[in-house]
Design an enzyme around this catalytic site. Structure first.
Site, short mmCIF file in Angstrom:
data_model
loop_
_atom_site.label_atom_id
_atom_site.label_comp_id
_atom_site.label_asym_id
_atom_site.label_seq_id
_atom_site.Cartn_x
_atom_site.Cartn_y
_atom_site.Cartn_z
N ASN A 53 18.45 -25.71 -6.36
CA ASN A 53 18.16 -24.90 -5.17
C ASN A 53 19.24 -25.04 -4.11
OD1 ASN A 53 15.89 -24.32 -6.58
ND2 ASN A 53 14.52 -25.57 -5.34
N HIS A 96 23.93 -26.20 -7.50
CA HIS A 96 24.39 -24.84 -7.19
C HIS A 96 24.76 -24.68 -5.71
CE1 HIS A 96 22.22 -23.21 -11.02
NE2 HIS A 96 23.40 -23.74 -11.29
N CYS A 126 41.15 -21.33 1.43
CA CYS A 126 41.68 -22.70 1.37
C CYS A 126 40.61 -23.73 1.06
CB CYS A 126 42.43 -23.06 2.66
SG CYS A 126 41.32 -23.38 4.06
N ASN A 173 5.17 -26.01 -14.41
CA ASN A 173 5.54 -24.59 -14.27
C ASN A 173 4.33 -23.74 -14.63
OD1 ASN A 173 6.79 -21.95 -14.59
ND2 ASN A 173 8.75 -23.01 -14.75
N PRO A 174 3.99 -22.75 -13.82
CA PRO A 174 2.82 -21.93 -14.16
C PRO A 174 3.06 -21.00 -15.35
CG PRO A 174 3.81 -21.18 -12.08
CD PRO A 174 4.58 -22.40 -12.51
N GLN A 175 4.33 -20.79 -15.70
CA GLN A 175 4.67 -19.84 -16.78
C GLN A 175 5.34 -20.59 -17.94
OE1 GLN A 175 3.88 -16.67 -16.64
NE2 GLN A 175 3.19 -16.72 -14.51
N ALA A 234 3.59 -26.14 -8.42
CA ALA A 234 4.13 -27.46 -8.08
C ALA A 234 3.44 -28.09 -6.88
CB ALA A 234 5.63 -27.33 -7.81
#
Ligand code: BJW
Ligand code: ZN
Length: 258
Positions: free
Chosen positions: A101, A118, A129, A220-222, A238
């Site tokens: 995140n 990330h 620069c 994870n719900p999926q 979560a």
């Protein structure tokens, strides 16, 4: 019952890695990327906003979109999922938090130094620069989806300042990736939370942990491509399941309101 299976794994773990994705911030009100209807990539075109080519072609569009995203994050708060992750450090001998995140909700919940694979919405740098640039003061409310805003200019070379995030086709920050790989190869338990597991090389982190012998717990719900390697799957949100996992593993007072 899956929660008690996960609790047993955590109780005997010496080094726990928590690997998070956009889903952990969803209940704070930050959009994920790939959820149908609500995900950013269902409403916005990733190629026109999240690539170095997009920034080169239309810096005002890209900078303005990220200013809107940054303002949204500043207006929300960490949820009980972030708090439960931060609280884990009171219970396990070694804890490493690795996040994909670009928000700062882990830090604001009390996780000291999460590894940001990330980048961050809060670390702009010069596109020419690479020197870090100050965050512009956000003044007026950004409209949904942002508006065109010319990026600030670098104080050293006058190059355009860009968001400090990792776009498609760009390398991940070397140190962050190295430390994530090290942690994943040496942990006993990896807890993967709220990620679709589709974006590489980050998606290698839970896979590497599993190959190195760690137990993998997924929240994870999926369904995700990580399902087959999960030792324990905890299907659900979560902000509910992480506090439940914490109190099942180490009974104690409930988390305070974030
Ligand atoms: C909940 C929940 C709740 C919902 N509770 N859960 C083909 C094959 C393999 C790789 C490639 C390929 N083609 C191209 C590539 C490479 C590419 C890639 O992986 N693409 C794939 C999409 C196919 N990767 C790259 O380009 C990377 N760089 C690279 O490869 O460099 C090579 C190189 C080497 C050396 C020199 C030069 C180059 C860079 C990837 C950068 C990703 N960037 C983004 C944007 C960041 C900036 C921004 O915010 O705008 O990072 S994309 C986006 O995806 C963001 C995220 O961090 C990342 C992962 O997403 P995440 O977090 O998993 O979110 P979602 O939405 O996908 O999933 C949310 C999940 O939450 C879902 O599962 C829900 O069910 C769940 N959920 N509510 C718990 N309440
Ligand atoms: Zn510069």
């Amino acid at each position: 019952m899956a929660l008690s299976d996960a609790a047993k794994l955590l109780q005997k773990a010496r080094h726990v890695v928590v690997f998070t994705g956009a889903g952990i911030s969803a209940e704070s009100g930050v959009a994920t990327f790939r959820d149908a209807l609500t995900g950013l990539w269902s409403r916005f075109d990733a190629q026109s906003l999240a690539t170095p080519q997009a920034f080169a072609e239309d810096p005002d569009l890209v900078w303005g979109w990220y200013e809107w995203r940054r303002q949204q994050v500043q207006q929300v708060r960490p949820n009980h999922g972030h708090l439960a992750v931060a609280r884990l450090k009171d219970h396990v001998p070694q804890l490493t938090v690795i996040t994909q995140n670009v928000d700062d909700l882990h830090e604001r919940a009390g996780s000291d130094t999460p590894t940001h694979l990330h980048g961050s919405l809060f670390a702009p740098r010069c596109a020419a620069c690479s020197r870090p640039a100050p965050l512009p003061a956000t003044t007026e409310e950004q409209p949904a989806g942002g508006r065109r805003v010319p990026p600030p200019r670098c104080a050293h070379c006058a190059g355009p300042v860009r968001p400090g995030v990792v776009w498609f086709g760009e390398a991940l920050p070397e140190q962050a990736l190295e430390s994530a790989v090290r942690a994943a190869s040496s942990c006993d338990v990896l807890l993967t939370v709220g990620t679709s597991g589709l974006v590489y090389p980050a998606a290698e982190i839970p896979r590497l942990a599993a190959r190195s012998g760690a137990a993998v717990i997924q929240v994870n719900p999926q369904p995700t491509p990580l399902d087959p390697l999960a030792t324990v799957n905890l299907p659900g949100p979560a902000a509910e399941l992480l506090p439940a996992l914490l109190t099942t593993t180490w009974p104690g007072p409930p988390l305070s309101t974030p």
